[in-house]
Design an enzyme around this catalytic site. Structure first.
Site, PDB file in Angstrom:
ATOM      1  N   HIS A   1       0.828  -1.210   0.000  1.00 27.77           N
ATOM      2  CA  HIS A   1       0.000   0.000   0.000  1.00 27.77           C
ATOM      3  C   HIS A   1       0.866   1.266   0.000  1.00 27.77           C
ATOM      4  O   HIS A   1       0.657   2.175  -0.809  1.00 27.77           O
ATOM      5  CB  HIS A   1      -0.924  -0.048   1.224  1.00 27.77           C
ATOM      6  CG  HIS A   1      -1.768   1.166   1.428  1.00 27.77           C
ATOM      7  ND1 HIS A   1      -3.134   1.179   1.216  1.00 27.77           N
ATOM      8  CD2 HIS A   1      -1.464   2.429   1.832  1.00 27.77           C
ATOM      9  CE1 HIS A   1      -3.614   2.385   1.463  1.00 27.77           C
ATOM     10  NE2 HIS A   1      -2.614   3.165   1.857  1.00 27.77           N
ATOM     11  N   GLU A   2       1.837   1.322   0.908  1.00 29.03           N
ATOM     12  CA  GLU A   2       2.680   2.525   0.990  1.00 29.03           C
ATOM     13  C   GLU A   2       3.523   2.693  -0.278  1.00 29.03           C
ATOM     14  O   GLU A   2       3.710   3.812  -0.754  1.00 29.03           O
ATOM     15  CB  GLU A   2       3.589   2.478   2.223  1.00 29.03           C
ATOM     16  CG  GLU A   2       2.845   2.442   3.553  1.00 29.03           C
ATOM     17  CD  GLU A   2       1.789   3.500   3.720  1.00 29.03           C
ATOM     18  OE1 GLU A   2       1.915   4.586   3.117  1.00 29.03           O
ATOM     19  OE2 GLU A   2       0.813   3.241   4.431  1.00 29.03           O
TER      20      GLU A   2
ATOM     21  N   HIS B   1       1.604   4.543  -2.818  1.00 29.84           N
ATOM     22  CA  HIS B   1       1.731   6.005  -2.757  1.00 29.84           C
ATOM     23  C   HIS B   1       3.075   6.439  -3.353  1.00 29.84           C
ATOM     24  O   HIS B   1       3.148   7.422  -4.082  1.00 29.84           O
ATOM     25  CB  HIS B   1       1.651   6.495  -1.301  1.00 29.84           C
ATOM     26  CG  HIS B   1       0.323   6.293  -0.655  1.00 29.84           C
ATOM     27  ND1 HIS B   1      -0.865   6.658  -1.244  1.00 29.84           N
ATOM     28  CD2 HIS B   1      -0.014   5.776   0.559  1.00 29.84           C
ATOM     29  CE1 HIS B   1      -1.868   6.368  -0.431  1.00 29.84           C
ATOM     30  NE2 HIS B   1      -1.376   5.828   0.672  1.00 29.84           N
TER      31      HIS B   1
HETATM   32  N1  ARG Z   1      -3.389   3.491   6.845  1.00 33.06           N
HETATM   33  C1  ARG Z   1      -2.190   3.395   6.096  1.00 33.06           C
HETATM   34  C2  ARG Z   1      -2.126   4.441   4.990  1.00 33.06           C
HETATM   35  O1  ARG Z   1      -3.003   5.208   4.788  1.00 33.06           O
HETATM   36  C3  ARG Z   1      -1.880   1.984   5.609  1.00 33.06           C
HETATM   37  C4  ARG Z   1      -2.986   1.038   5.369  1.00 33.06           C
HETATM   38  C5  ARG Z   1      -2.424  -0.350   5.125  1.00 33.06           C
HETATM   39  N2  ARG Z   1      -3.447  -1.372   5.036  1.00 33.06           N
HETATM   40  C6  ARG Z   1      -3.177  -2.684   5.160  1.00 33.06           C
HETATM   41  N3  ARG Z   1      -4.121  -3.582   4.988  1.00 33.06           N
HETATM   42  N4  ARG Z   1      -1.975  -3.119   5.460  1.00 33.06           N
HETATM   43  O2  ARG Z   1      -1.164   4.606   4.255  1.00 33.06           O
HETATM   44 ZN    ZN Z   2      -2.437   5.151   2.312  1.00 36.29          ZN
END
Ligand code: ARG
Ligand code: ZN
Ligand code: CA
Length: 234
Positions: free
Chosen positions: A148-149, A152
């Site tokens: 996820h990161e 970004h």
């Molecule tokens: N809340 C974090 C973000 O906005 C990461 C979310 C990760 N989710 C997961 N299922 N590992 O960047």
């Molecule tokens: Zn995020």
């Protein structure tokens, strides 16, 4: 040429002690994390290779996240440790253990490609060490926090960006979503526009086991972002 570019990944393990509970993750979890990244990004034409791992014992860096009110506690950490150029993914694993003023409870956060040229040393991803595959952060223990990161870091926004209206995540094939989805809700549909919520997308907030895809539109967007800002060609 249609060559799959490979992103060098530098892992910086920040720990409060040399034990696993102090954030000293084993190399096996780092290797497993690289495998998860490669599997998750396979459809996008991007691949990742571990370029280096280093370990730093520093309780302040281990405990802190960047502050909610805009202060960055991790400028010094990144300045000391970041490696490579615009195309290098620097990953810092930390504990986010400090409970006041630092947005504790975080899984991770990242910079975007467009900010690289203005602040290259700040570039990279900070994640919770126990979110690595085999870690203790269940249901976020399968390595999808870095997927996820890194999303970004390659220029993707959340699928729920902008809610039900507006330009959203600037990707046409991710249906609009009113809010982040949590857990793994079956058939959730929060916007009247076409399509159920993209809860299986890596750029939503669902559990690691629920996340399975990037769309073709996201692949197209990340190609453009990586070429424009990180000099990576596809
Ligand atoms: N809340 C974090 C973000 O906005 C990461 C979310 C990760 N989710 C997961 N299922 N590992 O960047
Ligand atoms: Zn995020
Ligand atoms: Ca809908």
């Amino acid at each position: 040429a249609l060559v799959s570019p490979t992103i060098p990944v530098y892992f910086h393990v920040i720990r409060s002690s040399t034990s696993l509970s102090g954030g000293s993750v084993p190399q096996s979890q780092i290797d497993a994390q690289i495998s998860v990244l490669n599997a998750d990004y396979a459809s996008t034409g991007l691949s990742f290779t571990l370029a280096g791992t280093d370990f730093t014992t520093n309780s302040t860096w281990f405990q802190r996240a960047d502050d909610c009110s805009g202060q960055s506690y991790q400028t010094a950490m990144k300045k000391a440790l970041r490696k490579g150029g615009a195309n290098a993914l620097n990953v810092y694993t930390v504990g986010f253990t400090r409970s006041t003023g630092d947005c504790s409870g975080l899984l991770g956060y990242s910079t975007f490609p467009s900010s690289y040229s203005g602040n290259p040393t700040d570039d990279g991803v900070v994640i919770l060490y126990s979110s690595l595959p085999g870690g203790t952060a269940a249901p976020f223990d399968e390595g999808r926090t870095l997927t996820h990161e890194a999303g970004h870091w390659v220029g993707l926004y959340h699928t729920f960006q902008g809610g039900c209206s507006g330009s959203g995540d600037s990707v046409a094939d991710t249906p609009a979503e009113a809010d982040p989805a949590f857990g793994c809700p079956t058939g959730q549909d929060t916007c009247s526009s076409a399509g159920v919520d993209p809860i299986h997308n890596f750029m939503d907030y669902t559990d690691d086991s629920c996340m399975t895809e990037f769309t073709a539109g996201q692949a197209t967007r990340l190609h453009g972002q990586m070429t424009s800002y990180r000099g990576v060609t596809f």
